[in-house]
Design a protein around this motif. Sequence first.
Motif, PDB file in Angstrom:
ATOM      1  N   GLN A  25      14.161  32.998  40.048  1.00 10.37           N
ATOM      2  CA  GLN A  25      15.151  34.054  40.210  1.00 10.37           C
ATOM      3  C   GLN A  25      16.557  33.519  39.997  1.00 10.37           C
ATOM      4  OE1 GLN A  25      14.299  37.336  40.863  1.00 10.37           O
ATOM      5  NE2 GLN A  25      12.176  36.624  40.613  1.00 10.37           N
ATOM      6  N   LEU A  26      17.437  34.352  39.448  1.00 12.31           N
ATOM      7  CA  LEU A  26      18.840  33.993  39.298  1.00 12.31           C
ATOM      8  C   LEU A  26      19.597  34.432  40.554  1.00 12.31           C
ATOM      9  CD1 LEU A  26      17.769  33.801  36.388  1.00 12.31           C
ATOM     10  CD2 LEU A  26      19.945  34.719  35.606  1.00 12.31           C
ATOM     11  N   VAL A  27      20.634  33.688  40.914  1.00  6.93           N
ATOM     12  CA  VAL A  27      21.435  34.040  42.087  1.00  6.93           C
ATOM     13  C   VAL A  27      22.915  34.050  41.729  1.00  6.93           C
ATOM     14  CG1 VAL A  27      19.763  33.167  43.756  1.00  6.93           C
ATOM     15  CG2 VAL A  27      21.507  31.637  42.856  1.00  6.93           C
ATOM     16  N   HIS A  28      23.716  34.680  42.593  1.00  6.96           N
ATOM     17  CA  HIS A  28      25.168  34.775  42.396  1.00  6.96           C
ATOM     18  C   HIS A  28      25.509  35.443  41.062  1.00  6.96           C
ATOM     19  CE1 HIS A  28      25.382  31.086  45.242  1.00  6.96           C
ATOM     20  NE2 HIS A  28      25.308  32.212  45.931  1.00  6.96           N
ATOM     21  N   ILE A  29      24.682  36.408  40.677  1.00  2.00           N
ATOM     22  CA  ILE A  29      24.968  37.231  39.505  1.00  2.00           C
ATOM     23  C   ILE A  29      25.679  38.478  40.014  1.00  2.00           C
ATOM     24  CG2 ILE A  29      24.019  38.440  37.518  1.00  2.00           C
ATOM     25  CD1 ILE A  29      23.678  35.358  37.496  1.00  2.00           C
TER      26      ILE A  29
ATOM     27  N   LEU B 240      40.427  28.005  29.715  1.00  2.00           N
ATOM     28  CA  LEU B 240      39.499  28.356  28.641  1.00  2.00           C
ATOM     29  C   LEU B 240      39.618  29.817  28.213  1.00  2.00           C
ATOM     30  CD1 LEU B 240      36.274  26.508  29.860  1.00  2.00           C
ATOM     31  CD2 LEU B 240      37.800  25.817  28.007  1.00  2.00           C
ATOM     32  N   GLY B 241      40.353  30.611  28.993  1.00  2.00           N
ATOM     33  CA  GLY B 241      40.514  32.014  28.651  1.00  2.00           C
ATOM     34  C   GLY B 241      39.325  32.874  29.006  1.00  2.00           C
ATOM     35  N   LEU B 242      38.480  32.413  29.926  1.00  2.00           N
ATOM     36  CA  LEU B 242      37.310  33.188  30.326  1.00  2.00           C
ATOM     37  C   LEU B 242      37.699  34.304  31.295  1.00  2.00           C
ATOM     38  CD1 LEU B 242      34.808  30.231  30.875  1.00  2.00           C
ATOM     39  CD2 LEU B 242      35.075  31.652  28.835  1.00  2.00           C
ATOM     40  N   ASN B 243      38.534  33.963  32.267  1.00  2.00           N
ATOM     41  CA  ASN B 243      39.101  34.944  33.208  1.00  2.00           C
ATOM     42  C   ASN B 243      38.035  35.710  33.994  1.00  2.00           C
ATOM     43  OD1 ASN B 243      41.737  34.293  32.253  1.00  2.00           O
ATOM     44  ND2 ASN B 243      41.425  35.682  30.521  1.00  2.00           N
ATOM     45  N   ARG B 244      37.090  34.974  34.558  1.00  4.08           N
ATOM     46  CA  ARG B 244      36.040  35.607  35.342  1.00  4.08           C
ATOM     47  C   ARG B 244      35.962  35.077  36.781  1.00  4.08           C
ATOM     48  NH1 ARG B 244      36.679  38.432  31.768  1.00  4.08           N
ATOM     49  NH2 ARG B 244      35.191  39.397  30.336  1.00  4.08           N
ATOM     50  N   SER B 245      36.675  34.015  37.108  1.00  6.90           N
ATOM     51  CA  SER B 245      36.644  33.450  38.464  1.00  6.90           C
ATOM     52  C   SER B 245      37.708  34.096  39.342  1.00  6.90           C
ATOM     53  CB  SER B 245      36.879  31.940  38.429  1.00  6.90           C
ATOM     54  OG  SER B 245      35.871  31.283  37.709  1.00  6.90           O
ATOM     55  N   LEU B 246      37.402  34.239  40.619  1.00 11.70           N
ATOM     56  CA  LEU B 246      38.383  34.745  41.556  1.00 11.70           C
ATOM     57  C   LEU B 246      39.460  33.678  41.787  1.00 11.70           C
ATOM     58  CD1 LEU B 246      36.080  36.418  44.235  1.00 11.70           C
ATOM     59  CD2 LEU B 246      37.262  37.505  42.323  1.00 11.70           C
ATOM     60  N   PRO B 247      40.726  34.087  41.908  1.00 12.89           N
ATOM     61  CA  PRO B 247      41.806  33.118  42.138  1.00 12.89           C
ATOM     62  C   PRO B 247      41.538  32.263  43.369  1.00 12.89           C
ATOM     63  CG  PRO B 247      42.714  35.266  41.584  1.00 12.89           C
ATOM     64  CD  PRO B 247      41.235  35.461  41.771  1.00 12.89           C
ATOM     65  N   ALA B 248      41.816  30.951  43.248  1.00 12.49           N
ATOM     66  CA  ALA B 248      41.580  30.020  44.356  1.00 12.49           C
ATOM     67  C   ALA B 248      42.708  29.004  44.423  1.00 12.49           C
ATOM     68  CB  ALA B 248      40.241  29.305  44.176  1.00 12.49           C
ATOM     69  N   VAL B 249      43.138  28.685  45.622  1.00 14.28           N
ATOM     70  CA  VAL B 249      44.166  27.671  45.855  1.00 14.28           C
ATOM     71  C   VAL B 249      43.711  26.789  47.005  1.00 14.28           C
ATOM     72  CG1 VAL B 249      46.067  29.129  45.040  1.00 14.28           C
ATOM     73  CG2 VAL B 249      45.439  29.150  47.467  1.00 14.28           C
ATOM     74  N   LEU B 250      44.346  25.635  47.151  1.00 10.46           N
ATOM     75  CA  LEU B 250      44.074  24.753  48.278  1.00 10.46           C
ATOM     76  C   LEU B 250      45.240  24.852  49.252  1.00 10.46           C
ATOM     77  CD1 LEU B 250      41.645  22.803  48.690  1.00 10.46           C
ATOM     78  CD2 LEU B 250      43.252  20.934  48.327  1.00 10.46           C
TER      79      LEU B 250
ATOM     80  N   PHE C 253      38.550  27.402  39.082  1.00 13.98           N
ATOM     81  CA  PHE C 253      39.453  28.509  38.756  1.00 13.98           C
ATOM     82  C   PHE C 253      40.410  28.127  37.638  1.00 13.98           C
ATOM     83  CE2 PHE C 253      43.808  30.150  39.585  1.00 13.98           C
ATOM     84  CZ  PHE C 253      43.615  31.439  39.133  1.00 13.98           C
ATOM     85  N   HIS C 254      40.984  26.932  37.713  1.00  9.75           N
ATOM     86  CA  HIS C 254      41.932  26.503  36.685  1.00  9.75           C
ATOM     87  C   HIS C 254      41.229  26.283  35.342  1.00  9.75           C
ATOM     88  CE1 HIS C 254      45.656  25.921  39.056  1.00  9.75           C
ATOM     89  NE2 HIS C 254      44.803  25.825  40.059  1.00  9.75           N
ATOM     90  N   LEU C 255      40.024  25.734  35.364  1.00  5.98           N
ATOM     91  CA  LEU C 255      39.265  25.565  34.126  1.00  5.98           C
ATOM     92  C   LEU C 255      38.978  26.920  33.491  1.00  5.98           C
ATOM     93  CD1 LEU C 255      37.651  23.777  32.129  1.00  5.98           C
ATOM     94  CD2 LEU C 255      35.679  24.057  33.655  1.00  5.98           C
ATOM     95  N   ASP C 256      38.591  27.870  34.309  1.00  4.85           N
ATOM     96  CA  ASP C 256      38.313  29.227  33.841  1.00  4.85           C
ATOM     97  C   ASP C 256      39.515  29.824  33.110  1.00  4.85           C
ATOM     98  OD1 ASP C 256      36.744  31.993  34.288  1.00  4.85           O
ATOM     99  OD2 ASP C 256      38.829  32.290  34.883  1.00  4.85           O
TER     100      ASP C 256
ATOM    101  N   PHE D  34      32.615  35.333  38.575  1.00  5.36           N
ATOM    102  CA  PHE D  34      32.111  34.002  38.931  1.00  5.36           C
ATOM    103  C   PHE D  34      32.596  33.626  40.329  1.00  5.36           C
ATOM    104  CE2 PHE D  34      32.546  32.680  34.165  1.00  5.36           C
ATOM    105  CZ  PHE D  34      31.594  33.628  33.821  1.00  5.36           C
ATOM    106  N   ILE D  35      31.668  33.464  41.271  1.00 13.38           N
ATOM    107  CA  ILE D  35      32.025  32.971  42.604  1.00 13.38           C
ATOM    108  C   ILE D  35      31.096  31.815  42.957  1.00 13.38           C
ATOM    109  CG2 ILE D  35      32.727  35.306  43.299  1.00 13.38           C
ATOM    110  CD1 ILE D  35      30.270  35.294  45.188  1.00 13.38           C
ATOM    111  N   ASP D  36      31.433  31.110  44.045  1.00 10.00           N
ATOM    112  CA  ASP D  36      30.632  29.968  44.494  1.00 10.00           C
ATOM    113  C   ASP D  36      30.409  28.989  43.349  1.00 10.00           C
ATOM    114  OD1 ASP D  36      30.474  31.043  47.006  1.00 10.00           O
ATOM    115  OD2 ASP D  36      28.536  32.004  46.695  1.00 10.00           O
ATOM    116  N   ASN D  37      31.510  28.576  42.732  1.00  8.92           N
ATOM    117  CA  ASN D  37      31.431  27.695  41.560  1.00  8.92           C
ATOM    118  C   ASN D  37      31.305  26.227  41.973  1.00  8.92           C
ATOM    119  OD1 ASN D  37      31.843  29.971  39.812  1.00  8.92           O
ATOM    120  ND2 ASN D  37      34.013  29.891  40.355  1.00  8.92           N
TER     121      ASN D  37
END
Length: 250
Positions: free
Chosen positions: A143-147, A12-22, A6-9, A159-162
């Motif tokens: 086949q592609l998955v998690h699209i 980089l300014g991609l902004n496609r991952s769901l927010p995640a914290v620990l 999430f932080h890498l996303d 972007f999920i399940d990164n």
Amino acid sequence: MSVFAFHLDRVLGLNRSLPAVLRTFRDHILPYRFTDGVPRPAVWWDPDIQHLEDKDSDQNSVPLSWVQYQKLLRARCGNQTGLSSEPCVGVLHAEWERLALFDFLLQVNDRLDRNCCGFTPDPAELCVENRLNVKCGNSKELQLVHILVRKTDPSRLVFIDNAGRPKQSSSNLNFRLLEGIDEFPEKAVSVLRSGCLEHLLLRSLYVDKEFWESRGGYTALRPLVRLVEERGHYILQHIRDKRIHLRRDP
């Protein structure tokens, strides 16, 4: 890896991952395995994510094979071909370049290469145990998955399940993730070129105090950040070798 991803996303300014914290969970209504004192990732739940009704493919918003994926990359959907025209699936061309760059830096294979065709997998990998890699010789079976996309914004990926591969060696990187990609986002590439990725990413990770402290802080996280930075150098070399165009974000 979901919090790190999430932080890498965002850096980089991609902004496609769901927010995640620990976070450490203590509520008694949760099963013990979630309240045993070990910090766990908490990912923002987005009910707007679109899932297929097919229970065997409900982790996709659209059914997509590797062959069709390569065709839609050549079609440049949303630029040269209508999003609803064959072989497009309603996703903008620029979304795939974001995904490919992100997945290469983290070495996420369980999206564009779930069969582990682009690298040598460890015998313990699920793709080996489930004999998915034996299909690599026949592209039509891949086949592609998690699209995934949102119902209200189906032209953009989520972007999920990164689940990245922090231990993937530089001699075994999965360049198949970049296959067919003919441009990359200029903003993300500029961060890779700047030499500031390490500083920016460590500063971002530091914001999540629980993640930072439980993962060993600067001493433990710096090697992981540098590994991602090294993979960024491979992407930059790939861009130079292939003379790949950089696309400005609108």
